[in-house]
Design an enzyme around this catalytic site. Structure first.
Site, PDB file in Angstrom:
ATOM      1  N   ASN A 114       0.817  -1.224   0.000  1.00  0.00           N
ATOM      2  CA  ASN A 114       0.000   0.000   0.000  1.00  0.00           C
ATOM      3  C   ASN A 114       0.851   1.275   0.000  1.00  0.00           C
ATOM      4  OD1 ASN A 114      -2.500  -1.205  -0.112  1.00  0.00           O
ATOM      5  ND2 ASN A 114      -2.611  -1.494   2.106  1.00  0.00           N
ATOM      6  N   GLN A 353      -1.337  -8.656   4.086  1.00  0.00           N
ATOM      7  CA  GLN A 353       0.040  -8.153   4.176  1.00  0.00           C
ATOM      8  C   GLN A 353       0.232  -6.798   3.482  1.00  0.00           C
ATOM      9  OE1 GLN A 353       0.545 -11.549   2.170  1.00  0.00           O
ATOM     10  NE2 GLN A 353       0.080 -12.767   3.970  1.00  0.00           N
ATOM     11  N   CYS A 354      -0.789  -5.954   3.589  1.00  0.00           N
ATOM     12  CA  CYS A 354      -0.744  -4.610   2.981  1.00  0.00           C
ATOM     13  C   CYS A 354      -0.659  -4.641   1.458  1.00  0.00           C
ATOM     14  CB  CYS A 354       0.392  -3.754   3.561  1.00  0.00           C
ATOM     15  SG  CYS A 354       0.096  -3.277   5.247  1.00  0.00           S
ATOM     16  N   VAL A 355      -1.028  -5.779   0.867  1.00  0.00           N
ATOM     17  CA  VAL A 355      -1.107  -5.836  -0.605  1.00  0.00           C
ATOM     18  C   VAL A 355      -2.579  -6.148  -0.934  1.00  0.00           C
ATOM     19  CG1 VAL A 355       0.104  -6.604  -2.695  1.00  0.00           C
ATOM     20  CG2 VAL A 355       1.181  -6.895  -0.483  1.00  0.00           C
TER      21      VAL A 355
END
Ligand SMILES: Cc1ncc(COP(=O)(O)O)c(C=O)c1O
Length: 393
Positions: A114, A353-355
């Site tokens: 992100n 995982q912030c994706v």
């Protein structure tokens, strides 16, 4: 590499099986000692603002830290190394500091964290830039043909994750850099998962900007790095204005400092900055090639044992996934797996995982990521394998 000897330097390493180093690494004793030393011996402000004996001591430590990062990256000078809070802040500094305008184009991969996605989406909304992603093939590798097709004179910057925190794949950075420079665009690398795990030489790659977090490479929390070529950082506007970032002010005028000072306005995270050098020294003493080799070896064991039972995100070949083993288990949800593993003292990262963008595009709730580092052992991976097998059971 003597893993047992290394483990003696990490306070909590024997209490858990820590497989979440891609998020935040554990800290060795010399780093902890350096943070304590700041509070015990020179708990003051850096000498840029004060020049007394204590601040001079601190300034010396921070200077050594900056020099150690310069040397690690083979950068030309310390004016190319600005300290930030983290990778996110370093990327935002570039995204917002470049004077992008309506119609300018930005390219990234389709697997960005992100922190290398949101700044560009916001630039699109606020400044009217064009923002597109380059696809990856079924094996998670960057599609260079797609990059070549999307490159044109409107592209101002290509900003890509060097090693993915999602699947551990690494892009061919020099090759990409050559393509990008043919169009006089800038090339930025998100090195959050590469700099702690493999040698990264900024000149060899030719990269214009590189962002990474020292807290993912054995360093103290709250320290990141923005590397930029000298002439580019000279031109780049900082994210934050204020004390320490200016040479002089009048009521209607402010003259900024040169790089790196202009990027470090306001009092900084001095305790952590004082512990950058011990972290870099520790990694270099072990050797990044050896660390890379060790992580791949652990990943190979997990892959060989579990490839039939779980769906691995990314290429099946462990050599192409550095120390990242991210997987899906059809039978159980990712949060359930994280909790079950936690009961066994195995600490994994479950979720997106912030994706988020990649997971939502693929219609997936999330994966479970084990990320290995220099202090992990074959026995720990075997225990992890055993527990997964029992869950699949
Ligand atoms: C590839 C990648 N980029 C960026 C980040 C963000 O790092 P930070 O939270 O230290 O800014 C991470 C963190 O996990 C990452 O893995």
């Amino acid at each position: 590499m003597d893993v047992e000897k290394i483990r003696k330097d990490f306070p909590v390493v024997d209490d858990y099986i820590y497989f979440d180093s891609a998020c935040l690494s554990l800290k060795p004793q010399p780093v902890i000692d350096a943070v304590q030393r700041y509070y015990n011996e020179f708990p003051v402000c850096e000498g840029k603002r004060s020049a007394h004996t204590l601040s001079t001591k601190l300034t010396r430590e921070i200077k050594k830290g900056r020099e150690s990062v310069r040397d690690l990256l083979k950068a030309s000078g310390t004016e190319e190394i600005a300290f930030t809070k983290n990778t996110t802040e370093a990327i935002n500094t570039v995204a917002r500091g470049l004077t992008l305008k309506k119609g300018d184009k930005v390219l990234t991969t389709d697997k960005e964290h992100n922190s290398n996605l949101v700044p560009w989406i916001k630039m699109k909304e606020k400044r009217g830039i064009e923002y597109e992603q380059i696809s990856s093939d079924n094996d998670g590798q960057l599609n260079l043909e797609d990059l070549k097709e999307k490159m044109d004179d409107d592209v101002k910057i290509v900003s890509m994750v060097h090693t993915s925190n999602l699947d551990g794949t690494t892009i061919p950075a020099s090759e990409v850099c050559d393509i990008v420079h043919e169009y006089d665009a800038y090339f930025m690398l998100d090195g959050a998962q590469s700099v702690p795990h493999r040698p990264v030489d900024v000149k060899e790659i030719g990269v214009d900007f590189l962002a990474f977090s020292v807290h993912k490479m054995l360093g103290p929390t709250g320290v990141g790095v923005l590397y930029g070529r000298k002439e580019l950082l000279e031109e780049l506007d900082p994210l934050t204005y204020g004390g320490g970032g200016v040479r002089s002010t009048r009521y209607d005028e402010a003259t900024l400092q040169d790089s790196p000072e202009k990027f470090e306005a306001g009092l900084q995270n001095f305790a952590s900055l004082a512990a950058v050098k011990p972290a870099v020294d520790y990694i270099r003493k072990i050797g990044l090639e050896k660390i890379q080799e060790h992580e791949t070896k652990l990943n190979r064991i997990a892959t060989e044992e579990l490839r039939e039972m779980v769906e691995i995100i990314g290429p099946e070949d462990a050599e192409k996934r550095s120390g990242i083993f991210n997987f899906l288990l059809k039978k159980l949800g990712c949060h359930e797996i994280t909790l079950l593993m936690d009961e066994e003292n195995i600490l994994l990262r479950g979720g997106q995982q912030c994706v988020h963008s990649w997971y939502s595009f693929h219609g997936l709730e999330g994966g479970n990521r084990a990320s290995f580092y220099l202090y992990n052992t074959e026995e720990e991976v075997k225990k992890f394998v055993e527990v997964i097998k029992s869950l699949v059971g």
